[in-house]
Design an enzyme around this catalytic site. Structure first.
Site, PDB file in Angstrom:
ATOM      1  N   SER A  49       0.858  -1.179   0.000  1.00  0.00           N
ATOM      2  CA  SER A  49       0.000   0.000   0.000  1.00  0.00           C
ATOM      3  C   SER A  49       0.895   1.230   0.000  1.00  0.00           C
ATOM      4  CB  SER A  49      -0.884  -0.010   1.258  1.00  0.00           C
ATOM      5  OG  SER A  49      -1.478   1.245   1.494  1.00  0.00           O
ATOM      6  N   TYR A  57      -3.294  -0.838  10.056  1.00  0.00           N
ATOM      7  CA  TYR A  57      -3.129  -1.148   8.635  1.00  0.00           C
ATOM      8  C   TYR A  57      -1.749  -0.702   8.148  1.00  0.00           C
ATOM      9  CZ  TYR A  57      -4.279  -1.132   3.606  1.00  0.00           C
ATOM     10  OH  TYR A  57      -4.297  -1.342   2.246  1.00  0.00           O
TER      11      TYR A  57
END
Length: 254
Positions: free
Chosen positions: A145, A158
């Site tokens: 990400s 996350y």
């Protein structure tokens, strides 16, 4: 071009019944690979399989908990018994949690790390063992990400997990490259999916993304196809331990 031809290869893509995973699975199938779709929602998984089958692609499905090592091992044993060997693994399965770190319970923190990071380690390890035993090399593509490098408020768990994915990828390369295994990662930018649609629908956040991203748009799942085919193909045979950010240039500006 033969450099990007995946004919004769089999690819397992975790979390591929929809969204980014499905787009990457379709891209790999279009490049010639037999694909194995994975998901926990069996009905959604079957719909995805049917959609690809209608385009004359060779598709299998598996459903297992990516955090359950016993289930992972049994799935690979079952596939092996059917004469199916995995050449390409795309570790895509993941979840998001939007909550300030100070309010994040230990249990939720652990769930995010297990699903986004530990799963890539567990599935990757079991696939790598088989690739090493076969002695023919292989490809592992982990999905990171933007948060593999930078952070934003309220997504701390996350961010920690995806940062771990980047370094896990480098560790895989360090240990498995000598066996002809290339382990790399893709770092998607802000992509329009079912998970991010609520953010797209927020005018203030949507405007921030559009203005912050040099490409002046959100990404689409299809924007990942070129990178995943490249990292799964002979074209990347000397590329190892890298992360390719597919973000419309977002990380390049301040």
């Amino acid at each position: 071009m033969t450099l990007f031809d995946l004919t004769g290869k089999t690819a397992l893509i975790t979390g591929s019944s929809g969204g980014l995973g499905y787009a990457m699975a379709k891209g790999l199938a279009d490049a010639g690979a037999q694909v194995i779709l994975h998901g926990r929602n069996v009905e959604k998984l079957q719909r995805a399989q049917q959609a690809l089958a209608e385009e004359h692609h060779d598709v299998r499905t598996v459903s297992f908990d990516v955090t359950d090592e016993t289930a992972i091992e049994q799935t690979l044993v079952d596939l092996g018994a059917q004469g199916v060997d995995i050449d390409i693994l795309v570790n895509n399965a993941g979840i998001q949690l939007r909550k300030p770190l100070i309010d994040t319970p230990r249990e939720e923190w652990q769930t995010v790390l297990d699903t986004n990071l530990s799963s890539a380690f567990l599935v990757g390890r079991h696939v790598a063992r088989r690739l090493i035993a076969r002695g023919q090399g292989g490809k592992i593509v982990n999905i990171g990400s933007l948060m593999s490098t930078v952070a934003r408020p309220t997504v701390g768990a996350y961010t920690a997990a995806k940062g771990g994915v980047r370094l896990l990828t480098q560790s895989m390369a360090a240990e498995w490259a000598e066996h002809g295994i290339q382990a790399n990662a893709i770092g998607p930018g802000y992509m329009i999916t079912e998970m991010t649609q609520p953010l797209v629908d927020k005018p203030e956040f949507n405007d921030w993304i559009i203005n912050r991203t040099p490409a002046r748009r959100w990404g689409t799942p299809e924007d990942l196809v070129g990178s995943v085919v490249f990292l799964s193909s002979p074209a990347s045979n000397f590329v190892n331990g890298q992360i390719i950010y597919v973000d419309g240039g977002l990380l390049s500006v301040i």
